[in-house]
Scaffold this active site. Structure first.
Site, PDB file in Angstrom:
ATOM      1  N   GLU A 219     -18.423  12.407  40.519  1.00  0.00           N
ATOM      2  CA  GLU A 219     -17.216  12.327  40.272  1.00  0.00           C
ATOM      3  C   GLU A 219     -16.648  13.982  40.066  1.00  0.00           C
ATOM      4  O   GLU A 219     -15.593  14.394  40.877  1.00  0.00           O
ATOM      5  CB  GLU A 219     -16.813  11.408  39.162  1.00  0.00           C
ATOM      6  CG  GLU A 219     -17.038   9.970  39.310  1.00  0.00           C
ATOM      7  CD  GLU A 219     -16.418   9.560  40.935  1.00  0.00           C
ATOM      8  OE1 GLU A 219     -15.278   9.213  41.036  1.00  0.00           O
ATOM      9  OE2 GLU A 219     -16.924   8.219  42.111  1.00  0.00           O
TER      10      GLU A 219
ATOM     11  N   SER B 116     -24.013 -51.601  14.509  1.00  0.00           N
ATOM     12  CA  SER B 116     -24.883 -51.892  13.501  1.00  0.00           C
ATOM     13  C   SER B 116     -25.438 -50.720  13.101  1.00  0.00           C
ATOM     14  O   SER B 116     -25.525 -49.507  11.624  1.00  0.00           O
ATOM     15  CB  SER B 116     -26.361 -52.920  14.273  1.00  0.00           C
ATOM     16  OG  SER B 116     -25.788 -53.747  14.871  1.00  0.00           O
TER      17      SER B 116
END
Length: 802
Positions: free
Chosen positions: A75, A453
């Site tokens: 770059e 239950s």
């Protein structure tokens, strides 16, 4: 000269005009990068990473020289020597692009790219270009080169939702920056100019050409030598999609955390870089995932084979690549992998499994596959592999890495598992279904089902408080119930359709006898039971005010049941479940810390420390208490969980719930060979819900199983047959290394001999007498000629209830 002055004047005027749209120095100094929300286990293993942008910010000193050099070469190699706007770079880029006949090198400096990506839009307008120049100038004068380079590598876009070089390294290569090879670093450095074009996954050839350019630039600049450049240039393009390195699969928990963080911090919670440390134990979570999936697969097998998920015509010379492409069209579900049948033996099959390759299915992995005939009916057992499969069938299998597999199918039933530390309510493991990615509904926290239950111990505890004892007897015989809000006459039955005479409450609870429980509810009253149940965290407003409440007809979630049973496990305290331990911001500072209220008998009763055995393992809150108080002693009141049942009540309930395991409906759990297990099964009408709620003093776990559409699991598919095996799968390994421990008998408990038939006291010499435990102020009546104190083994101390 005049033109120069005029140009400067226009530039100055432009700056004044655009200045309101430019970031201030303070804003530029406090850039808020979008960093995903990360969720971890209690020990720091990654559970999930949530956010549209995948980014892992790094400091300049964390950027390896190799990575730095690759980006400088690609770059702006004069970045550290030139200003932010380089006319030379712009001219050089133009020449290179002209020679190549296409855009090869950008003219923007690294500073310009950072300015554009952080503070401006990417719109290609003259206005934005002017803004870019002004921001670049500011950055060049207000930031160091190292700060600009760090910012650039953290914000640049690499495709695949990855922002910043660290996230890109993980996304494309599954590596951290310091693990990248020269070829990989050059590949990443070549991407920012055109992330889509140079994506090494989508366009590997274009990415390789761009990599070659970057390597040549690195060679020309002296960053690498010729041999290194040549080797990197010939390296295979090994990029592929890598998800974040999730160490523990807990997607239901991750979604719970995301929702909670959104409530606390708003939508920005997913992009502000928060790190959430949960209470999840990674080992237990993995065990819970496996237990739920195995348990549902086992249940599903009992109800028959529904056939392959697809069929295809295979050529005689089908290659592994072709087979792989075929199965890749199907999605894995939980532990199930898609596979295609390539060959059949008499009682075996060879399959090609996604991500595994070829595998063999032996007869024990096929013989279960009786044809599903619907309505819980199955066909005859298969005799050969051809009775089940054909070449070209696409099926699901459970496969290992050794070339073995078993035929499977995606279960239609669902399950949830919640495991809590009963001492503080922290969620150690949570599973909301077979596979989150197929169905995101969290049954652990969102599914309100009837507990059956499993609700009985709640009002048995209420009965003990009201003067009943484990030896109290009630009639186990048919009854007809009318009124009390019931639409019609109700004739309840026991699950086993068995009846008898008077039976002790201990035995009735162990065998889950409905008729005894209904009579007990009638004696207590539904309003009293509702108020008592609220102590365990249940909402009285959701409870029917009729005797069906005895059979658990209130809506609850598995998390609520786990919380309720934690009361029995921890000595009688109501803890609040929580799953977030602490939250850290992007800087690593803690912004929220859990402060749970704790169940601690020793903290509550400092005067009895010498007479009580220690708790099973040293706990963090005991250490905290010691540090806070200067020694072992009571916690501050605001840290101690409220006591909701007395130590004596809790002791008797634990004794009765341990008998559920010893000879009752939970007897299968004896396979764990532990004496400190207690719990209760639960099954609702027509087998729509199956439960098991079980615990030791160190860990409580609740399992639910059923269908989302509330249809029946099938005749006989009770809690003991569906939910309990899942619980055993989990607890068998969850409790490895955890010493067995029984809560010591508290003051105010006596042991007496009773008749097993009548529950009344008998003498020590009476044949057939058995020991039973009682609260000292709730003793049974004596048989004729037997004194109430005869045969008693009493501990000193009063029976303190509230």
């Amino acid at each position: 000269m005049l033109l120069t002055l005029l140009g400067l004047y226009v530039y100055a005027c432009t700056y004044v005009y655009l200045q309101p749209s430019l970031p201030t120095n303070i804003e530029m100094r406090h850039v808020a990068l979008k960093v995903p929300l990360r969720i971890y286990t209690s020990t720091g293993d990654l559970i999930a990473q949530i956010g549209a942008e995948q980014r892992t910010p790094v400091r300049y000193d964390q950027i390896p020289p190799l990575v730095r050099d690759a980006f400088l070469a690609a770059e702006d190699h004069r970045f550290f020597q030139e200003g932010g706007i380089s006319l030379l770079s712009i001219a050089r880029a133009a020449v290179v692009d002209m020679i190549a006949g296409r855009k090869v090198q950008g003219g923007s400096t690294i500073t310009m790219q950072a300015a554009r990506n952080v503070f401006l839009t990417l719109n290609k307008t003259f206005r934005r270009k002017l803004q870019e120049s002004f921001v670049t100038y500011r950055m060049d004068h207000d930031f160091t080169k190292q700060e600009i380079f760090q910012l650039y590598l953290n914000v640049i876009f690499f495709g695949q939702r990855s922002y910043g070089v660290a996230a890109a390294a993980q996304t494309y290569f599954g590596r951290s920056l310091d693990q990248l090879t020269v070829a990989q670093a050059a590949t990443l450095a070549g991407m920012p100019q055109a992330p889509s074009l140079y994506n090494p996954i989508i366009h590997p050839h274009l990415a390789a050409a761009r990599r070659a350019y970057v390597l040549q630039r690195m060679l020309d600049l002296g960053y690498i030598d010729a041999a290194t450049a040549q080797a990197a240039n010939h390296a295979p393009m090994d990029a592929r999609a890598h998800a974040p390195r999730v160490a523990v699969s807990a997607p239901y928990v991750a979604e719970m955390v995301r929702e909670q963080m959104d409530q606390w911090y708003g939508p920005a919670a997913e992009t502000a870089g928060y790190r959430v440390y949960t209470t999840i134990d990674g080992r237990l979570q993995s065990l819970a995932n496996r237990a739920v999936q195995l348990g549902l697969i086992e249940y599903d097998r009992r109800h028959g084979w529904r056939g392959p998920i697809g069929r295809t015509v295979l050529g005689a010379d089908a290659t592994p690549a072709q087979l792989g492409q075929l199965v890749d069209e199907y999605t894995p579900v939980g532990m199930l992998s898609p596979a295609v049948v390539v060959k059949l033996g008499t009682q075996s099959a060879e399959v090609y499994v996604r991500s595994h390759g070829f595998a063999d299915i032996a007869w024990n992995g096929l013989s279960w596959a009786r044809k599903d005939l619907g309505e819980n009916a199955v066909g005859p057992a298969p005799r050969t592999a051809a009775d089940v499969l054909a070449r070209g069938d696409v099926v699901y299998v459970v496969a290992d890495d050794s070339g073995h597999a078993q035929l499977a199918q995606v279960p239609q039933a669902q399950s949830a598992l919640v495991a809590l530390d009963p001492n503080d309510g922290s969620v150690a493991a949570l599973v909301g279904g077979f596979d989150y990615f197929s169905n995101k509904f969290n049954r652990a926290t969102q599914a309100e089902r009837l507990p059956g239950s499993g609700f009985k111990p709640i009002y048995y505890s209420a009965a003990l408080h009201r003067g009943f004892t484990p030896a109290s007897t009630l009639l186990n015989a048919p009854l007809v119930v009318g009124g009390e809000g019931l639409e019609a006459t109700w004739r309840p039955e026991n699950d086993s359709d068995s009846f008898g005479g008077p039976i002790r409450l201990r035995v009735a609870l162990a065998h889950s006898l409905n008729l005894v429980s209904i009579r007990l509810m009638r004696d207590l009253g539904t309003q009293y039971v509702s108020r008592w149940a609220s102590r365990f965290g249940f909402d009285p407003k959701t409870m029917p005010q009729n005797l069906t409440l005895a059979l658990g007809t209130l809506p609850v979630t598995p998390l609520q049941m786990a919380t309720a049973y934690s009361v029995f496990a921890n000595g009688g305290f109501k803890v609040s479940p929580y799953y977030i331990d602490r939250v850290e911001n992007a800087s690593g500072q803690a912004v929220w810390q859990a402060a749970p209220r704790l169940a601690c008998v020793l903290c509550e009763q400092p005067g009895s420390l010498s007479s009580l055995k220690p708790q099973p393992t040293p706990t963090a809150f005991m250490a905290e208490a010691a540090a806070t108080r200067g020694g072992e002693g009571p916690l501050p009141p605001y840290r101690l969980a409220p006591r909701v049942i007395s130590p004596q009540n809790d002791y008797l309930m634990n004794s009765m719930l341990q008998d559920v395991i010893k000879y009752g409906t939970g007897v299968r759990a004896l396979a764990l060979n532990r004496a400190d297990i207690a719990g209760k099964t639960g099954t609702t009408n027509d087998y729509r819900d199956a439960w098991f709620n079980g615990y030791t003093p160190a860990l409580e776990a609740t399992v639910w199983a059923g269908f989302d559409d509330n249809r029946s699991l099938g005749y006989g598919e009770e809690g003991a047959h569906v939910a309990l095996p899942i619980w055993i799968h989990f607890m068998r390994y969850a409790l490895q290394g955890v010493p067995q421990w029984q809560r010591p008998m508290p003051p105010g408990i006596v042991t007496l001999r009773i008749s097993p038939k009548t529950g009344t006291l008998v003498s020590d010499e009476s044949p057939g007498g058995i020991p039973e435990v009682f609260m000292a102020n709730h003793l049974p009546t004596a048989s004729p000629g037997v004194g109430a104190a005869q045969g008693a083994q009493t501990q000193s101390g009063a029976d303190s209830i509230f």
